[in-house]
Design an enzyme around this catalytic site. Structure first.
Site, PDB file in Angstrom:
ATOM      1  N   GLY A  40       0.815  -1.209   0.000  1.00  0.00           N
ATOM      2  CA  GLY A  40       0.000   0.000   0.000  1.00  0.00           C
ATOM      3  C   GLY A  40       0.845   1.254   0.000  1.00  0.00           C
ATOM      4  O   GLY A  40       0.523   2.237   0.678  1.00  0.00           O
ATOM      5  N   ALA A  41       1.939   1.260  -0.769  1.00  0.00           N
ATOM      6  CA  ALA A  41       2.912   2.354  -0.706  1.00  0.00           C
ATOM      7  C   ALA A  41       2.666   3.466  -1.714  1.00  0.00           C
ATOM      8  O   ALA A  41       3.486   4.377  -1.828  1.00  0.00           O
ATOM      9  CB  ALA A  41       4.326   1.798  -0.915  1.00  0.00           C
ATOM     10  N   SER A  84      -4.095  -1.305  14.821  1.00  0.00           N
ATOM     11  CA  SER A  84      -5.062  -0.218  14.965  1.00  0.00           C
ATOM     12  C   SER A  84      -5.579  -0.181  16.387  1.00  0.00           C
ATOM     13  O   SER A  84      -5.810  -1.228  17.008  1.00  0.00           O
ATOM     14  CB  SER A  84      -6.228  -0.395  13.998  1.00  0.00           C
ATOM     15  OG  SER A  84      -7.237   0.556  14.255  1.00  0.00           O
ATOM     16  N   TYR A 126     -13.593  -4.979   9.941  1.00  0.00           N
ATOM     17  CA  TYR A 126     -12.289  -4.309   9.954  1.00  0.00           C
ATOM     18  C   TYR A 126     -11.581  -4.531  11.283  1.00  0.00           C
ATOM     19  O   TYR A 126     -10.393  -4.877  11.336  1.00  0.00           O
ATOM     20  CB  TYR A 126     -12.467  -2.815   9.696  1.00  0.00           C
ATOM     21  CG  TYR A 126     -11.191  -2.024   9.885  1.00  0.00           C
ATOM     22  CD1 TYR A 126     -10.236  -1.972   8.874  1.00  0.00           C
ATOM     23  CD2 TYR A 126     -10.928  -1.359  11.088  1.00  0.00           C
ATOM     24  CE1 TYR A 126      -9.057  -1.266   9.054  1.00  0.00           C
ATOM     25  CE2 TYR A 126      -9.750  -0.654  11.269  1.00  0.00           C
ATOM     26  CZ  TYR A 126      -8.827  -0.609  10.247  1.00  0.00           C
ATOM     27  OH  TYR A 126      -7.650   0.081  10.431  1.00  0.00           O
ATOM     28  N   GLY A 180       1.499   4.458   3.839  1.00  0.00           N
ATOM     29  CA  GLY A 180       2.528   3.688   3.162  1.00  0.00           C
ATOM     30  C   GLY A 180       3.446   4.560   2.326  1.00  0.00           C
ATOM     31  O   GLY A 180       4.670   4.371   2.316  1.00  0.00           O
ATOM     32  N   GLY A 189      -1.064   7.673   1.132  1.00  0.00           N
ATOM     33  CA  GLY A 189      -1.319   7.629   2.562  1.00  0.00           C
ATOM     34  C   GLY A 189      -0.106   7.275   3.400  1.00  0.00           C
ATOM     35  O   GLY A 189       1.023   7.674   3.129  1.00  0.00           O
TER      36      GLY A 189
END
Length: 434
Positions: A95-96, A228, A275, A101, A99
């Protein structure tokens, strides 16, 4: 008096926050902008004539297709990566392309000590944003990875090994995540898993396990899976904001966790809980990796909470009042607000800082994770994850530390993703089998 007013505001705001993430709110969004976008009924599918790049561009504005990854879209393996990497440490970040990442990738690339593999769906987007952010030339390479597809995860691992050749992977950061709290019905990965669990947990679970044998060859190797506060029920975000994470007895896993089974506990779909359940699995995975492999491989396994990045695209489709008030609430009431750049530096710290070489730790900043707000000498609120402050070893909830459930979750996760015993790292600590 100011503190009383702030605490009163917190008491009023918590139910509002719960409602904001309930099924009645508008649309599903990401917790962090990553390689997977909002999900709904597919407006196009296999028959659409758009190129892979065009489909990715459309996804930034619309919805996911029914099929996330096509075998014909497999990248041609990049080669001669060892020459590009040179003497730098090799790090993979999922996920780079945006955001958290992206902020982490930028931080590490600009140190000059790391070569970054940007593992994401849209490699063209990754190239563009890296150029816009001023990544040093020759400090990174984008590689295609769709965590919602087991085949894509396996293809990525093969391509990574072809690229780096004999050079072992030093660090792995599992950051990518989807967050779909308002979807009334589940969306599914290519392999039939509910999207939050499939991408956030199962895709990363498979990725880490396929790379352990390679990483154990590296000196000072580290794996970090982003956690999280919402998955930790001993905190405000995880304990007071409905719903709470609860894996039950893993009934959904026992049933194969594939369509139509959407939830870990086998109960009806609830997007916000899906989630949180996935995040519990993430943190349990870190604990199990540490218990099984740290002593025998030397790899450091950790999780972290970067703080609440309240102004990211997570809230771009929320009601206007929420997007305006939530950052103020996190800044001035809970003290949990942190900017994207600082959050990226924190994630990079867990990989780079010598003080973070302790395995099995859940890292956070500032403290106060189990309170709504606390005040420093300057009269400003300080909450867990808020801007500034020092890193500390956070306490995981009893649910995350439930060893029998963690063992069972590990075994069932390996089964549902089709991870063969021959593919798993053999250097398991014998004591962990007791």
């Amino acid at each position: 008096m100011v503190r009383f007013v702030s605490l009163a505001a917190a008491a009023v705001a918590l139910p509002a926050l719960s409602l904001a993430f309930a099924p009645g709110a508008r649309h599903a969004v990401l917790e962090r902008p990553t390689s997977v976008k909002s999900i709904g009924k597919a407006p196009f599918g296999r028959s659409n004539g758009a190129s892979p790049v065009e489909r990715s561009a459309m996804l930034t504005e619309t919805e996911l297709p029914e099929k996330l990854y096509f075998k014909k879209e497999k990248e041609v393996p990049k080669v001669l990566g060892g020459i590009q990497i040179g003497l730098r440490k090799l790090v993979v970040i999922t996920g780079a392309s945006s955001g958290l990442g992206l902020a982490c990738a930028e931080t590490l690339a600009k140190t000059g000590n790391y070569f970054v593999v940007m593992a994401c769906r849209d490699t063209e987007k990754a190239k563009k944003v890296a150029d816009e952010r001023g990544f040093p030339k020759g400090s990174y390479v984008p590689m295609k990875l769709e965590l919602g597809s087991i085949q894509s995860v396996r293809d990525f691992v093969a391509n990574l090994k072809a690229f780096k050749s004999a050079r072992p992977l030093t660090h792995l950061i599992c950051n990518a995540a989807v967050y779909l709290p308002t979807d009334p019905e589940p969306a599914w990965t290519d392999d039939g898993f509910e999207m939050s669990m499939g991408v956030n947990h199962l895709g990363h679970f498979l990725l880490v396990n396929l790379l352990l044998d390679d990483m154990k060859k590296a000196k000072g190797a580290r794996v970090c899976i982003v956690g999280s506060i919402t998955g930790n029920t001993n905190t405000v975000g995880g304990g007071l904001v409905y719903p709470q994470a609860d894996l039950g007895k893993l009934q959904g896993f026992e049933e194969g966790l594939q369509k139509p089974v959407a939830m870990a506990d086998g109960k009806p779909f609830f997007g916000a809980k899906a989630y949180k359940d996935a995040k519990v699995c993430n943190m349990m995975t870190v604990s199990e990796l540490n218990r099984r492999y740290h002593k025998t491989t030397g790899i450091v396994f950790s999780s972290m909470y970067p703080g609440c990045i309240a102004e990211t695209a997570l809230f771009r489709e929320k009601r206007t009042w929420f997007r305006k008030l939530f950052p103020l609430f996190m800044k001035y009431v809970t003290g949990g607000y942190v900017g994207e750049a600082e959050a990226g530096e924190r994630l990079a710290q867990v990989i780079d800082d010598p003080q973070c070489d302790k395995s099995g730790v859940y890292w956070s900043w500032n403290g106060g994770a189990q309170t709504v707000a606390r005040w420093s000498a300057d009269g400003k609120p300080r909450g867990a994850g808020g801007s500034g402050g020092e890193i500390f070893e956070n306490q995981q909830s009893d649910a995350v530390r439930d060893l029998p459930t963690a063992k069972k979750m590990w075994d069932l996760s390996a089964k549902v993703v089709g991870l063969d015993a021959k593919e798993m790292c053999k250097d398991i600590d014998p004591l962990s089998l007791d």
